[in-house]
Design a protein around this motif. Structure first.
Motif, PDB file in Angstrom:
ATOM      1  N   ALA A  27      -5.493  27.890  -2.063  1.00 33.68           N
ATOM      2  CA  ALA A  27      -5.771  26.462  -2.260  1.00 33.68           C
ATOM      3  C   ALA A  27      -5.885  25.727  -0.923  1.00 33.68           C
ATOM      4  O   ALA A  27      -6.660  24.774  -0.808  1.00 33.68           O
ATOM      5  N   ALA A  28      -5.164  26.193   0.080  1.00 37.51           N
ATOM      6  CA  ALA A  28      -5.214  25.547   1.393  1.00 37.51           C
ATOM      7  C   ALA A  28      -6.555  25.753   2.087  1.00 37.51           C
ATOM      8  O   ALA A  28      -6.865  25.062   3.055  1.00 37.51           O
ATOM      9  N   THR A  29      -7.381  26.668   1.592  1.00 38.37           N
ATOM     10  CA  THR A  29      -8.694  26.919   2.194  1.00 38.37           C
ATOM     11  C   THR A  29      -9.809  26.170   1.481  1.00 38.37           C
ATOM     12  O   THR A  29     -10.978  26.312   1.850  1.00 38.37           O
ATOM     13  N   LEU A  30      -9.466  25.382   0.473  1.00 41.74           N
ATOM     14  CA  LEU A  30     -10.469  24.674  -0.337  1.00 41.74           C
ATOM     15  C   LEU A  30     -10.222  23.179  -0.319  1.00 41.74           C
ATOM     16  O   LEU A  30      -9.110  22.725  -0.064  1.00 41.74           O
ATOM     17  N   HIS A  31     -11.258  22.422  -0.609  1.00 38.97           N
ATOM     18  CA  HIS A  31     -11.139  20.987  -0.835  1.00 38.97           C
ATOM     19  C   HIS A  31     -11.190  20.756  -2.334  1.00 38.97           C
ATOM     20  O   HIS A  31     -11.914  21.455  -3.046  1.00 38.97           O
ATOM     21  N   PHE A  32     -10.441  19.808  -2.813  1.00 39.32           N
ATOM     22  CA  PHE A  32     -10.452  19.459  -4.230  1.00 39.32           C
ATOM     23  C   PHE A  32     -10.791  17.993  -4.385  1.00 39.32           C
ATOM     24  O   PHE A  32     -10.315  17.184  -3.586  1.00 39.32           O
ATOM     25  N   PRO A  33     -11.606  17.627  -5.362  1.00 34.40           N
ATOM     26  CA  PRO A  33     -12.154  18.556  -6.348  1.00 34.40           C
ATOM     27  C   PRO A  33     -13.072  19.577  -5.663  1.00 34.40           C
ATOM     28  O   PRO A  33     -13.733  19.285  -4.679  1.00 34.40           O
ATOM     29  N   HIS A  34     -13.059  20.786  -6.226  1.00 32.60           N
ATOM     30  CA  HIS A  34     -13.847  21.892  -5.697  1.00 32.60           C
ATOM     31  C   HIS A  34     -14.988  22.162  -6.663  1.00 32.60           C
ATOM     32  O   HIS A  34     -14.781  22.231  -7.870  1.00 32.60           O
ATOM     33  N   TYR A  35     -16.187  22.296  -6.114  1.00 36.18           N
ATOM     34  CA  TYR A  35     -17.380  22.519  -6.929  1.00 36.18           C
ATOM     35  C   TYR A  35     -18.011  23.853  -6.560  1.00 36.18           C
ATOM     36  O   TYR A  35     -18.077  24.201  -5.384  1.00 36.18           O
ATOM     37  N   ARG A  36     -18.485  24.575  -7.569  1.00 38.57           N
ATOM     38  CA  ARG A  36     -19.190  25.827  -7.320  1.00 38.57           C
ATOM     39  C   ARG A  36     -20.401  25.882  -8.227  1.00 38.57           C
ATOM     40  O   ARG A  36     -20.285  25.754  -9.440  1.00 38.57           O
ATOM     41  N   LEU A  37     -21.565  26.083  -7.616  1.00 40.66           N
ATOM     42  CA  LEU A  37     -22.812  26.250  -8.356  1.00 40.66           C
ATOM     43  C   LEU A  37     -23.152  27.724  -8.320  1.00 40.66           C
ATOM     44  O   LEU A  37     -23.367  28.305  -7.257  1.00 40.66           O
ATOM     45  N   SER A  38     -23.181  28.350  -9.490  1.00 43.97           N
ATOM     46  CA  SER A  38     -23.448  29.779  -9.587  1.00 43.97           C
ATOM     47  C   SER A  38     -24.195  30.053 -10.884  1.00 43.97           C
ATOM     48  O   SER A  38     -23.782  29.585 -11.953  1.00 43.97           O
ATOM     49  N   GLY A  39     -25.260  30.797 -10.782  1.00 47.26           N
ATOM     50  CA  GLY A  39     -26.026  31.132 -11.974  1.00 47.26           C
ATOM     51  C   GLY A  39     -26.588  29.903 -12.670  1.00 47.26           C
ATOM     52  O   GLY A  39     -26.738  29.914 -13.897  1.00 47.26           O
ATOM     53  N   GLY A  40     -26.880  28.873 -11.912  1.00 47.09           N
ATOM     54  CA  GLY A  40     -27.432  27.654 -12.487  1.00 47.09           C
ATOM     55  C   GLY A  40     -26.420  26.772 -13.200  1.00 47.09           C
ATOM     56  O   GLY A  40     -26.786  25.804 -13.849  1.00 47.09           O
ATOM     57  N   ARG A  41     -25.140  27.111 -13.089  1.00 49.54           N
ATOM     58  CA  ARG A  41     -24.080  26.330 -13.741  1.00 49.54           C
ATOM     59  C   ARG A  41     -23.114  25.778 -12.694  1.00 49.54           C
ATOM     60  O   ARG A  41     -22.756  26.467 -11.747  1.00 49.54           O
ATOM     61  N   LEU A  42     -22.714  24.537 -12.902  1.00 48.19           N
ATOM     62  CA  LEU A  42     -21.769  23.887 -11.991  1.00 48.19           C
ATOM     63  C   LEU A  42     -20.374  23.933 -12.600  1.00 48.19           C
ATOM     64  O   LEU A  42     -20.167  23.529 -13.741  1.00 48.19           O
ATOM     65  N   LYS A  43     -19.438  24.460 -11.833  1.00 46.65           N
ATOM     66  CA  LYS A  43     -18.032  24.520 -12.248  1.00 46.65           C
ATOM     67  C   LYS A  43     -17.244  23.604 -11.325  1.00 46.65           C
ATOM     68  O   LYS A  43     -17.464  23.588 -10.114  1.00 46.65           O
ATOM     69  N   THR A  44     -16.327  22.837 -11.892  1.00 39.70           N
ATOM     70  CA  THR A  44     -15.509  21.902 -11.121  1.00 39.70           C
ATOM     71  C   THR A  44     -14.038  22.165 -11.378  1.00 39.70           C
ATOM     72  O   THR A  44     -13.622  22.338 -12.519  1.00 39.70           O
ATOM     73  N   TRP A  45     -13.253  22.201 -10.296  1.00 40.14           N
ATOM     74  CA  TRP A  45     -11.797  22.268 -10.391  1.00 40.14           C
ATOM     75  C   TRP A  45     -11.277  20.988  -9.769  1.00 40.14           C
ATOM     76  O   TRP A  45     -11.541  20.706  -8.600  1.00 40.14           O
ATOM     77  N   ASP A  46     -10.526  20.208 -10.530  1.00 39.88           N
ATOM     78  CA  ASP A  46     -10.003  18.942 -10.021  1.00 39.88           C
ATOM     79  C   ASP A  46      -8.868  19.142  -9.030  1.00 39.88           C
ATOM     80  O   ASP A  46      -8.669  18.330  -8.128  1.00 39.88           O
ATOM     81  N   GLY A  47      -8.110  20.211  -9.201  1.00 44.14           N
ATOM     82  CA  GLY A  47      -6.990  20.504  -8.318  1.00 44.14           C
ATOM     83  C   GLY A  47      -6.759  21.999  -8.256  1.00 44.14           C
ATOM     84  O   GLY A  47      -7.424  22.773  -8.953  1.00 44.14           O
ATOM     85  N   PRO A  48      -5.823  22.438  -7.448  1.00 45.92           N
ATOM     86  CA  PRO A  48      -5.615  23.868  -7.241  1.00 45.92           C
ATOM     87  C   PRO A  48      -4.927  24.600  -8.388  1.00 45.92           C
ATOM     88  O   PRO A  48      -4.934  25.830  -8.417  1.00 45.92           O
ATOM     89  N   ASP A  49      -4.360  23.866  -9.344  1.00 49.64           N
ATOM     90  CA  ASP A  49      -3.548  24.508 -10.376  1.00 49.64           C
ATOM     91  C   ASP A  49      -4.271  25.624 -11.126  1.00 49.64           C
ATOM     92  O   ASP A  49      -3.689  26.675 -11.385  1.00 49.64           O
ATOM     93  N   SER A  50      -5.510  25.426 -11.502  1.00 49.17           N
ATOM     94  CA  SER A  50      -6.208  26.422 -12.312  1.00 49.17           C
ATOM     95  C   SER A  50      -7.184  27.280 -11.518  1.00 49.17           C
ATOM     96  O   SER A  50      -7.728  28.241 -12.047  1.00 49.17           O
ATOM     97  N   TYR A  51      -7.400  26.971 -10.249  1.00 47.35           N
ATOM     98  CA  TYR A  51      -8.434  27.691  -9.498  1.00 47.35           C
ATOM     99  C   TYR A  51      -8.172  29.195  -9.440  1.00 47.35           C
ATOM    100  O   TYR A  51      -9.055  30.000  -9.726  1.00 47.35           O
ATOM    101  N   PHE A  52      -6.971  29.598  -9.064  1.00 52.25           N
ATOM    102  CA  PHE A  52      -6.689  31.026  -8.888  1.00 52.25           C
ATOM    103  C   PHE A  52      -6.745  31.770 -10.224  1.00 52.25           C
ATOM    104  O   PHE A  52      -7.309  32.864 -10.301  1.00 52.25           O
ATOM    105  N   ALA A  53      -6.200  31.181 -11.264  1.00 49.28           N
ATOM    106  CA  ALA A  53      -6.258  31.818 -12.590  1.00 49.28           C
ATOM    107  C   ALA A  53      -7.706  31.988 -13.037  1.00 49.28           C
ATOM    108  O   ALA A  53      -8.076  33.031 -13.592  1.00 49.28           O
TER     109      ALA A  53
END
Length: 72
Positions: A27-53
């Protein structure tokens, strides 16, 4: 250290945290909210709680380690 070296160092810490299965260091290597565009889909994580899972769910049980093949 120049900006390129700083960015590469963060990328190295990110991969090391993934391979160590350390969600706090990851989590310390990312900014939140964190956005990832992959396969034409945008995924958003508001905070680090669920990112690793979510990462583990995407990677599956067979994940041994991650490594860069190249970085530009």
């Amino acid at each position: 250290m120049d900006p390129t070296q700083q960015a590469l160092a963060v990328m190295d810490r990110h991969i090391a945290a993934l391979n160590a299965r350390d969600p706090v260091a990851l989590a310390a290597t990312l900014h939140f909210p964190h956005y990832r565009l992959s396969g034409g889909r945008l995924k958003t994580w508001d905070g680090p709680d669920s990112y690793f899972a979510d990462f583990l769910a995407r990677a599956g049980d067979g994940l041994h380690h991650s490594a860069w093949t190249r970085r530009d």
